[in-house]
Write a protein that holds these residues in place. Structure first.
Motif: not given
Length: 420
Positions: A357, A373-374, A377, A381-382, A385-386
């Motif tokens: 996070s 957060l992933d 990644k 990249e996060n 994704h969002y």
């Protein structure tokens, strides 16, 4: 209206005037409970339809043909054997009973002149067509009624024919003023009911018409009538019975909203608010009335089936609409994902590798936001994704808005069809 004794009297007179003296040339049984008899007259051929159907028993002259089975039923074959080329000598109705006797004479196998009767009883579920010998012995009938079916009367070959008792009703054609007034004034029931319960051949519609012509409330108690009211009631009663005796029928169908509502063999003043259509013959009236009623029944059946289909579709679409509304509510959080992406682009350098996070300040309202957060990644990249989730929800919201508008339009049309 019930196929009452007065209607049958009108049909009987018409059949008697038309068919007496004619010879039977064809007999067909187009339906299990119906006969179509073709009679050869000096001025051409006439067809007589007899139906003992429990739901719609009928007798009338017709110009229409009906498809018959390739192999004639046994009753039809029996009638052909006895009545082919037989001569109709009379067509009568006993009193105002719901029965018609077609009296016929023919030559038997020995060349002797014989007389027989074909009797149709129009009595609802007890309707029947009975073929009798000269002495009243039943030769056969279109429906066999055993003692197990009826304790009142058996209708079987070899049994004596007799007309069932008419529930203690009196003969309207032989009633006089004194007996009429005594009978009606002693009946503790509404006047119109006292009339049709006391005299054979009267339907509730005719009974109410007699009250209407006499200026009497049909629902008032018969025992409360004054002598003057009873006198007026008898005058109206006599007008109807005189019409039957003299054969002065005036067949009429009453239409309301374009549909046949009622018919009678005499004019009905109690239906003055409906549109009357008069006919020259009772047979043409009956054929028209019941064909139009049958058509309306089929239309109602088809419309009921259609309403059921539309109702099923509406219920399914309502469920779909509710699901779409829930999905549209879910798309309202798409701006959250856009903000997550923008904040990660701005503060992503603060995210440690493998972090789950990131805490950042939302520069739109100054609040602190924790962004999931992933850990596999990077921050960019996060963020990507969002943004992708945001774009997907935005497209879904646009599509759902249009779909729900279409569903609302379909609801309005479907509900209108169901109401119709």
């Amino acid at each position: 209206m019930a196929f009452d004794g007065i209607t049958i009297a009108a049909v009987t007179k018409e059949c008697s005037d038309t068919l007496t003296g004619g010879r039977i040339s064809k007999i067909a049984q187009p339906e299990p409970d119906a006969l179509l008899i073709t009679v050869k007259m000096a001025n051409g051929q006439k067809k007589l339809l007899l139906s003992a159907d429990a739901s719609l028993p009928l007798i009338y002259l017709t110009d229409s043909n009906k498809m018959s089975p390739v192999t004639a039923p046994g009753f039809c074959m029996l009638l052909r054997k006895h009545l082919q080329s037989a001569r109709i000598i009379s067509i009568t109705q006993p009193g105002l009973e719901r029965a018609v006797h077609i009296n016929i004479e023919h030559l038997n196998e020995m060349g002797d002149l014989c007389r027989k009767s074909l009797i149709i009883e129009i009595m609802g579920k007890h309707s029947n067509i009975i073929f009798c010998d000269e002495d009243g012995t039943i030769i056969d009938s279109i429906k066999h009624i055993s003692a197990m079916v009826s304790s009142v009367r058996e209708v079987l070959p070899g049994k004596k024919y007799f007309l069932p008792e008419t529930q203690g009703k009196n003969d309207a054609l032989s009633a006089d003023a004194a007996s009429f007034m005594a009978l009606i004034s002693g009946s503790p029931m509404p006047v119109f009911k006292a009339l049709y319960c006391s005299y054979q051949g009267f339907s509730p519609v005719i009974a109410q018409e007699i009250c209407q012509r006499a200026g009497i409330d049909p629902d008032c108690s018969a025992v409360s009538l004054s002598a003057d009211q009873l006198s007026e009631l008898y005058k109206s009663f006599s007008l109807i019975t005189d019409t039957v005796r003299n054969g002065l029928f005036s067949p009429v169908i009453y239409y309301g909203n374009g549909h046949p509502e009622e018919y009678a063999a005499v004019q009905l003043t109690s239906y003055s608010d409906l549109r009357p259509v008069s006919y020259d013959s009772m047979s043409s009236l009956l054929e028209t009335y019941y064909s139009e009623k049958e058509m309306l029944t089929r239309i109602r059946q088809k419309s009921a089936d259609l309403r059921h289909i539309v109702q099923t579709i509406l219920e399914r679409d309502i469920k779909k609409y509710d699901l779409q509304a829930k999905q549209l509510t879910d798309t309202e959080k798409r701006d959250k994902y856009r903000i997550y992406g923008e904040l990660l682009h701005t503060y992503g350098y603060n995210a440690a590798p493998g972090a789950v996070s990131l805490c950042a300040v939302n520069y739109y309202d100054g609040s602190e936001v924790t962004i999931p957060l992933d850990p596999t990644k990077s921050a960019s990249e996060n963020a990507k994704h969002y943004f992708e989730k945001y774009d997907k929800l935005k497209r879904t919201g646009t599509a759902l808005t249009q779909l729900m508008k279409n569903e609302k339009d379909a609801f309005a049309l479907g509900e209108e069809m169901v109401r119709i």
